[in-house]
Design a protein around this motif. Structure first.
Motif, PDB file in Angstrom:
ATOM      1  N   GLY A  70       5.399   5.803   2.758  1.00  0.00           N
ATOM      2  CA  GLY A  70       4.656   5.872   1.814  1.00  0.00           C
ATOM      3  C   GLY A  70       3.095   5.906   2.247  1.00  0.00           C
ATOM      4  O   GLY A  70       2.100   6.495   1.539  1.00  0.00           O
ATOM      5  N   ASN A  71       2.777   5.294   3.173  1.00  0.00           N
ATOM      6  CA  ASN A  71       1.318   5.361   3.827  1.00  0.00           C
ATOM      7  C   ASN A  71       1.131   6.763   4.585  1.00  0.00           C
ATOM      8  O   ASN A  71       1.961   7.020   5.271  1.00  0.00           O
ATOM      9  N   PRO A  72       0.021   7.207   4.244  1.00  0.00           N
ATOM     10  CA  PRO A  72      -0.401   8.287   5.262  1.00  0.00           C
ATOM     11  C   PRO A  72      -0.595   7.870   6.658  1.00  0.00           C
ATOM     12  O   PRO A  72      -0.724   7.205   6.903  1.00  0.00           O
ATOM     13  N   GLU A  73      -0.094   9.107   7.248  1.00  0.00           N
ATOM     14  CA  GLU A  73      -0.191   8.883   8.806  1.00  0.00           C
ATOM     15  C   GLU A  73      -1.483   9.182   9.317  1.00  0.00           C
ATOM     16  O   GLU A  73      -2.347  10.118   8.917  1.00  0.00           O
ATOM     17  N   THR A  99       3.096   5.895  -3.068  1.00  0.00           N
ATOM     18  CA  THR A  99       4.269   6.391  -3.622  1.00  0.00           C
ATOM     19  C   THR A  99       3.983   6.895  -4.927  1.00  0.00           C
ATOM     20  O   THR A  99       4.305   7.844  -5.529  1.00  0.00           O
ATOM     21  N   PHE A 100       3.448   5.887  -5.623  1.00  0.00           N
ATOM     22  CA  PHE A 100       2.879   6.136  -7.049  1.00  0.00           C
ATOM     23  C   PHE A 100       2.134   7.274  -7.291  1.00  0.00           C
ATOM     24  O   PHE A 100       2.370   8.176  -8.116  1.00  0.00           O
ATOM     25  N   VAL A 101       1.258   7.434  -6.373  1.00  0.00           N
ATOM     26  CA  VAL A 101       0.146   8.420  -6.571  1.00  0.00           C
ATOM     27  C   VAL A 101       0.782   9.832  -6.233  1.00  0.00           C
ATOM     28  O   VAL A 101       0.638  10.618  -6.691  1.00  0.00           O
ATOM     29  N   ALA A 102       1.421   9.765  -5.067  1.00  0.00           N
ATOM     30  CA  ALA A 102       1.649  11.087  -4.305  1.00  0.00           C
ATOM     31  C   ALA A 102       3.170  11.498  -4.401  1.00  0.00           C
ATOM     32  O   ALA A 102       3.558  12.626  -4.085  1.00  0.00           O
ATOM     33  N   GLY A 103       4.200  10.463  -5.018  1.00  0.00           N
ATOM     34  CA  GLY A 103       5.445  10.848  -5.163  1.00  0.00           C
ATOM     35  C   GLY A 103       6.262  10.713  -3.853  1.00  0.00           C
ATOM     36  O   GLY A 103       5.581   9.981  -2.731  1.00  0.00           O
ATOM     37  N   ILE A 104       7.577  10.793  -3.753  1.00  0.00           N
ATOM     38  CA  ILE A 104       8.262  10.663  -2.782  1.00  0.00           C
ATOM     39  C   ILE A 104       8.210  11.862  -1.556  1.00  0.00           C
ATOM     40  O   ILE A 104       8.099  13.013  -1.818  1.00  0.00           O
ATOM     41  N   LYS A 136       0.818  -1.244   0.035  1.00  0.00           N
ATOM     42  CA  LYS A 136       0.121  -0.067   0.121  1.00  0.00           C
ATOM     43  C   LYS A 136       0.862   1.138  -0.024  1.00  0.00           C
ATOM     44  O   LYS A 136       0.574   2.184  -0.676  1.00  0.00           O
ATOM     45  N   GLY A 137       1.888   1.155   0.784  1.00  0.00           N
ATOM     46  CA  GLY A 137       2.748   2.370   0.822  1.00  0.00           C
ATOM     47  C   GLY A 137       3.534   2.760  -0.497  1.00  0.00           C
ATOM     48  O   GLY A 137       3.800   3.812  -0.864  1.00  0.00           O
TER      49      GLY A 137
END
Length: 137
Positions: free
Chosen positions: A134-137, A86-91, A81-82
Motif C-alpha cells: 500500500g506504500n507508494p513506490e 490503502t485507506f486513502v487510495a484503495g487497493i 503506513k501502507g
C-alpha cells in the motif's frame, strides 16, 4: 485576594476509530472476499492499523456465509503506513494480486478444514505483503 489562574493548552492526540471496506472480490463463483481497513485507538490515542480479510462461501440456498475472518494488525511502521495509504487510495493492483493469488487460496483451504499450520503463516505473510504494498513506490 484574587486567585491566580493558569491556562495550559491541551495537546492530546486525537484518534478516531473506523472500519472501511476497500475491496470486494469474487475470485470464484462460490466464494467472495472483502478486504477492509480498520483503525483502532490505543489507550494513549495512538492509531492501531489493521487489515481485515473476510472470506464468504455460497451455501446450497445461494446465500454467502462467512467461513474465514482474518484480522491482521500492523506490527511495523511500514505496514501501518501502507494500511493507512490503502485507506486513502484503495487497493492497488499489486495488493489485489497478493489477495487473490496468496491469501484467498490459503483461506479457502482453511475453510475446507485443512489444518496445515503453514496456512496461517501464508495468510499472515500475505496480509503483511498487502499492507506494505500500500506504500507508494
Amino acid at each position: 485576594m484574587p486567585t491566580k489562574i493558569t491556562a495550559v493548552a491541551d495537546k492530546k492526540k486525537k484518534c478516531t476509530p473506523f472500519l472501511l471496506d476497500v475491496a470486494i472480490m469474487n475470485p470464484e463463483g462460490d466464494f467472495k472476499f472483502a478486504i477492509s481497513v480498520e483503525k483502532q485507538c490505543s489507550i494513549d490515542n495512538d492509531a492501531i492499523w489493521k487489515l481485515v480479510f473476510d472470506l464468504d462461501k455460497k451455501n446450497s440456498k445461494g446465500e454467502f456465509l462467512r467461513v474465514v475472518h482474518v484480522s491482521f494488525t500492523a506490527s511495523t511502521p511500514e505496514e501501518s503506513k501502507g494500511i493507512e495509504n490503502t485507506f486513502v487510495a484503495g487497493i492497488n493492483k499489486k495488493q489485489a494480486d497478493v489477495a487473490i493469488k496468496k491469501v484467498h487460496p490459503a483461506a479457502r483451504k482453511v475453510a475446507s478444514g485443512d489444518k496445515d499450520p503453514k496456512l496461517g503463516t501464508i495468510i499472515n505473510s500475505g496480509m503483511s505483503e498487502i499492507a506494505v504494498l500500500g506504500n507508494p513506490e
